[in-house]
Motif scaffolding. Structure first.
Motif, PDB file in Angstrom:
ATOM      1  N   ALA A 116       0.845  -1.337   0.079  1.00 49.71           N
ATOM      2  CA  ALA A 116      -0.131   0.264  -0.059  1.00 49.71           C
ATOM      3  C   ALA A 116       0.935   1.353   0.152  1.00 49.71           C
ATOM      4  N   ARG A 117       1.825   1.322   0.670  1.00 48.33           N
ATOM      5  CA  ARG A 117       3.019   2.295   0.824  1.00 48.33           C
ATOM      6  C   ARG A 117       3.461   2.845  -0.449  1.00 48.33           C
ATOM      7  N   VAL A 118       3.930   1.715  -1.491  1.00 49.33           N
ATOM      8  CA  VAL A 118       4.389   1.776  -2.901  1.00 49.33           C
ATOM      9  C   VAL A 118       3.111   2.393  -3.698  1.00 49.33           C
ATOM     10  N   MET A 119       2.046   1.924  -3.532  1.00 50.72           N
ATOM     11  CA  MET A 119       0.932   2.383  -4.263  1.00 50.72           C
ATOM     12  C   MET A 119       0.527   3.730  -4.178  1.00 50.72           C
ATOM     13  N   LYS A 120       0.638   4.083  -2.985  1.00 48.54           N
ATOM     14  CA  LYS A 120       0.403   5.715  -2.742  1.00 48.54           C
ATOM     15  C   LYS A 120       1.611   6.388  -3.268  1.00 48.54           C
ATOM     16  N   SER A 121       2.526   6.031  -3.257  1.00 51.79           N
ATOM     17  CA  SER A 121       3.740   6.944  -3.831  1.00 51.79           C
ATOM     18  C   SER A 121       3.673   6.779  -5.284  1.00 51.79           C
ATOM     19  N   ASN A 122       2.759   6.079  -5.932  1.00 48.71           N
ATOM     20  CA  ASN A 122       2.880   6.136  -7.340  1.00 48.71           C
ATOM     21  C   ASN A 122       1.371   5.342  -7.749  1.00 48.71           C
ATOM     22  N   GLU A 123       0.669   6.534  -7.837  1.00 46.58           N
ATOM     23  CA  GLU A 123      -0.670   6.104  -8.269  1.00 46.58           C
ATOM     24  C   GLU A 123      -1.133   5.688  -9.617  1.00 46.58           C
ATOM     25  N   GLN A 124      -0.212   5.228 -10.392  1.00 42.43           N
ATOM     26  CA  GLN A 124      -0.113   4.707 -12.014  1.00 42.43           C
ATOM     27  C   GLN A 124      -0.200   3.239 -11.734  1.00 42.43           C
ATOM     28  N   ILE A 125       0.431   2.743 -10.443  1.00 44.06           N
ATOM     29  CA  ILE A 125       0.551   1.268 -10.195  1.00 44.06           C
ATOM     30  C   ILE A 125      -0.875   0.607  -9.999  1.00 44.06           C
ATOM     31  N   ARG A 126      -1.218  -0.449 -10.921  1.00 42.18           N
ATOM     32  CA  ARG A 126      -2.494  -1.192 -10.543  1.00 42.18           C
ATOM     33  C   ARG A 126      -2.026  -2.534 -10.414  1.00 42.18           C
ATOM     34  N   ILE A 127      -2.860  -3.372  -9.642  1.00 38.95           N
ATOM     35  CA  ILE A 127      -2.179  -4.709  -9.033  1.00 38.95           C
ATOM     36  C   ILE A 127      -3.308  -5.766  -9.511  1.00 38.95           C
ATOM     37  N   ARG A 128      -2.909  -6.809  -9.909  1.00 38.28           N
ATOM     38  CA  ARG A 128      -3.456  -8.224 -10.152  1.00 38.28           C
ATOM     39  C   ARG A 128      -3.456  -8.931  -8.904  1.00 38.28           C
ATOM     40  N   ILE A 129      -4.767  -9.340  -8.295  1.00 43.34           N
ATOM     41  CA  ILE A 129      -4.860 -10.139  -7.123  1.00 43.34           C
ATOM     42  C   ILE A 129      -4.945 -11.537  -7.501  1.00 43.34           C
ATOM     43  N   VAL A 130      -4.073 -12.559  -7.453  1.00 45.91           N
ATOM     44  CA  VAL A 130      -4.394 -13.860  -7.971  1.00 45.91           C
ATOM     45  C   VAL A 130      -4.438 -15.017  -6.934  1.00 45.91           C
ATOM     46  N   GLY A 131      -5.332 -15.556  -6.516  1.00 43.23           N
ATOM     47  CA  GLY A 131      -5.633 -16.393  -5.605  1.00 43.23           C
ATOM     48  C   GLY A 131      -5.522 -17.917  -5.796  1.00 43.23           C
ATOM     49  N   MET A 167      -6.845  -3.957   1.438  1.00 42.02           N
ATOM     50  CA  MET A 167      -6.205  -2.785   0.823  1.00 42.02           C
ATOM     51  C   MET A 167      -7.210  -1.644   0.515  1.00 42.02           C
ATOM     52  N   VAL A 168      -8.562  -1.654   0.295  1.00 41.62           N
ATOM     53  CA  VAL A 168      -9.524  -0.639   0.280  1.00 41.62           C
ATOM     54  C   VAL A 168      -9.754   0.042   1.562  1.00 41.62           C
ATOM     55  N   ASN A 169     -10.422  -0.981   2.639  1.00 42.55           N
ATOM     56  CA  ASN A 169     -11.146  -0.446   3.648  1.00 42.55           C
ATOM     57  C   ASN A 169      -9.731  -0.153   4.645  1.00 42.55           C
ATOM     58  N   GLN A 170      -8.892  -1.036   4.909  1.00 46.87           N
ATOM     59  CA  GLN A 170      -7.818  -0.615   5.826  1.00 46.87           C
ATOM     60  C   GLN A 170      -6.850   0.433   5.399  1.00 46.87           C
ATOM     61  N   PHE A 171      -6.287   0.393   4.075  1.00 46.49           N
ATOM     62  CA  PHE A 171      -5.104   1.284   3.743  1.00 46.49           C
ATOM     63  C   PHE A 171      -5.456   2.466   2.512  1.00 46.49           C
ATOM     64  N   LYS A 172      -6.879   2.188   2.376  1.00 47.79           N
ATOM     65  CA  LYS A 172      -7.512   3.307   1.711  1.00 47.79           C
ATOM     66  C   LYS A 172      -7.083   3.566   0.208  1.00 47.79           C
ATOM     67  N   ILE A 173      -6.752   2.482  -0.620  1.00 45.41           N
ATOM     68  CA  ILE A 173      -6.512   2.357  -1.815  1.00 45.41           C
ATOM     69  C   ILE A 173      -7.725   1.969  -2.779  1.00 45.41           C
ATOM     70  N   PRO A 174      -8.075   2.870  -3.626  1.00 49.79           N
ATOM     71  CA  PRO A 174      -9.055   2.735  -4.664  1.00 49.79           C
ATOM     72  C   PRO A 174      -9.350   1.244  -4.980  1.00 49.79           C
ATOM     73  N   ALA A 175     -10.669   0.806  -5.079  1.00 44.09           N
ATOM     74  CA  ALA A 175     -11.131  -0.526  -5.532  1.00 44.09           C
ATOM     75  C   ALA A 175     -10.619  -0.696  -6.868  1.00 44.09           C
ATOM     76  N   ASP A 176     -10.407   0.564  -7.993  1.00 43.50           N
ATOM     77  CA  ASP A 176     -10.558   0.500  -9.254  1.00 43.50           C
ATOM     78  C   ASP A 176      -9.084   0.265  -9.662  1.00 43.50           C
ATOM     79  N   ARG A 177      -8.176   0.245  -8.871  1.00 43.53           N
ATOM     80  CA  ARG A 177      -6.670   0.019  -9.117  1.00 43.53           C
ATOM     81  C   ARG A 177      -6.497  -1.417  -8.701  1.00 43.53           C
ATOM     82  N   PHE A 178      -7.453  -2.398  -8.569  1.00 43.99           N
ATOM     83  CA  PHE A 178      -7.086  -3.839  -8.527  1.00 43.99           C
ATOM     84  C   PHE A 178      -8.001  -4.692  -9.455  1.00 43.99           C
TER      85      PHE A 178
END
Length: 472
Positions: free
Chosen positions: A384-399, A425-436
């Motif tokens: 989350a810290r890295v994603m906040k420092s670079n708002e262009q990063i989008r993440i694929r979550i693979v389970g 990531m969304v609720n605790q670290f406040k990263i927008p859901a559309d980045r995942f």
């Protein structure tokens, strides 16, 4: 015929009380294992000093002082389990060496007075006991560490020698002495009388080396000048000790605890009664204080936990897929040195040959669980810290899941794990859901094939969520 029946009853009684105590020791051992099996260990929150790592220095020596009752199981006793009176107590001292987390060795010395009575006679004496014992921590073998960081349950088995002196006396009615005030020691003929054709009585058979006029004494002169008060060399017998114990850790320097040890002899003359049906033995229960020798800022080895990270690295050496993955990681590190997407000390690497995406982080789950652990929260916090420092990063979550369970169930479970990561990531670290993006894959792509790699395959590495940087 009466004599044969009496001998049979004696044999039956002797085996009965010995078997009861063997059952008692087994019960203690099973209770210890059961207690260990319900204890929970939070490996995710262990401190560095609590983990046993190869090459690190730990305290391994300890000195223990103890005191407790000694219960004798010989022929001249009027009880089956515990004495009704005349309890005997003794001290003990142990010097222990721990070789690793579960296994150790201790040298033990204990001493105690002896007493027992039956029908019209009694015996008394004293013993010195020396033994060398192998110790093994039950919870280290079952749970890979101490229970709640405070309790250690262990077993012991060893080999030693017992040196003793004892005499057998006549027990007169209401007193240990004759009417004239003297104490009467017994002779062989007083214990067991057998009628022979020559019409004389004798006690122990001649093969035992006893004359009819000898005193029943071991470690003393049996006849002649000074008998029976003149001491001779103590009689010694081999002893096999085994039992269980428990320790409570007070701090890095001291433990308290208790142990129960059944000590079996290879002979039947502890009570100077050579006509018994089984070898003698005694049980020693001690209450102990242990001082852990060594540096005050280091833990004793028995109070550490298994290093699963080291075990994981060792097992990966036999996993072809892991070897290939490590090779890819090396290439990614080289590329990352040229073009990093990271800030601070966390780096998200990009790689486009196989996945067309960069490997960033992985979190792992317990069997059939989708909860985010505290260790996983720390991993997600870095991302989350890295994603906040670079708002262009989008993440694929693979389970992923391991292969236990149906394919449909595992696919749903991998989706729940993806959603747990997303919600954190969304609720605790406040990263927008559309980045995942989420991509549940169930058991379709196992990192460690536990069937082909038995017994080295690891289910844990298959129960995970990988997070990749999406390359547009």
């Amino acid at each position: 015929m009466a004599r044969v029946k009496a001998l049979a009853l004696l044999i039956s009684a002797k085996y009965l009380h010995m078997n009861r105590f063997l059952t008692f020791i087994c019960f203690l051992l099973l209770t210890s294992i059961s207690f260990s099996s319900i204890a929970q260990i939070d490996f995710a929150n262990l401190k560095e000093e609590q983990i046993y790592r190869k090459g690190n220095k730990y305290n391994t020596w300890a000195l223990t002082l103890g005191y407790g009752p000694v219960t004798y199981y010989v022929d001249v006793i009027d009880y089956t389990v515990f004495p009704k009176s005349d309890w005997k107590f003794g001290p003990t001292i142990m010097l222990s060496k721990q070789f690793n987390r579960p296994w150790g060795l201790d040298a033990q010395f204990m001493m105690a007075d002896m007493y027992g009575q039956k029908n019209t006679r009694y015996f008394k004496g004293d013993l010195l006991d020396f033994s060398l014992n192998v110790t093994f921590s039950i919870n280290q073998l079952v749970l890979f560490g101490p229970i709640k960081d405070k309790w250690d349950i262990y077993g012991k088995i060893g080999f030693g020698l017992t040196y003793f002196r004892s005499k057998q006396y006549r027990l007169t009615e209401g007193s240990y002495t004759n009417p004239d005030g003297t104490i009467e020691l017994l002779h062989p003929g007083d214990v067991l009388k057998v009628k022979h054709v020559y019409d004389y009585n004798f006690g122990y058979p001649d093969a035992y080396g006893w004359d009819r006029e000898d005193y029943l004494a071991v470690g003393y002169e049996r006849s002649g000048v000074g008998a029976p008060d003149s001491k001779t060399d103590r009689k010694n017998e081999i002893v096999i000790p085994f039992g269980v114990g428990v320790k409570y850790r007070i701090n890095k320097n001291f433990d308290i605890g208790s142990e129960v040890m059944l000590r079996n002899l290879n002979a039947d003359n502890l009570d100077v009664n050579l006509t018994g049906a089984d070898n003698d033995g005694y049980m020693y229960t001690s209450f102990n204080l242990t001082y852990k020798i060594g540096r005050k800022n280091k833990r004793h080895a028995v109070w550490t936990y298994k290093d699963f990270n080291m075990e994981y690295k060792r097992l990966r050496q036999n996993d072809p897929l892991a070897i290939r993955l490590d090779s890819i990681r090396s290439e990614i590190k080289y590329l990352a040195a040229q073009d990093s997407l990271a800030g601070d000390t966390t780096t998200i690497y990009t790689e486009s040959i196989i996945y067309q995406e960069g490997i960033s982080e992985s979190v792992f789950f317990d069997f059939d669980k989708s909860d985010i652990t505290k260790r996983s929260e720390r991993t997600l916090a870095k991302l989350a810290r890295v994603m906040k420092s670079n708002e262009q990063i989008r993440i694929r979550i693979v389970g992923y899941c391991d292969e236990r369970g149906s394919e449909a169930y595992n696919l749903a479970l991998s989706k729940r794990r993806c959603m747990s990561v997303l919600n954190t990531m969304v609720n605790q670290f406040k990263i927008p859901a559309d980045r995942f993006q989420i991509d549940p894959r169930g058991e379709s792509e196992m990192l460690s094939d536990t069937k082909k790699l038995q017994p080295y395959g690891l289910h844990l590495v298959n129960r995970r969520v990988d997070m990749f940087v999406i390359v547009e």
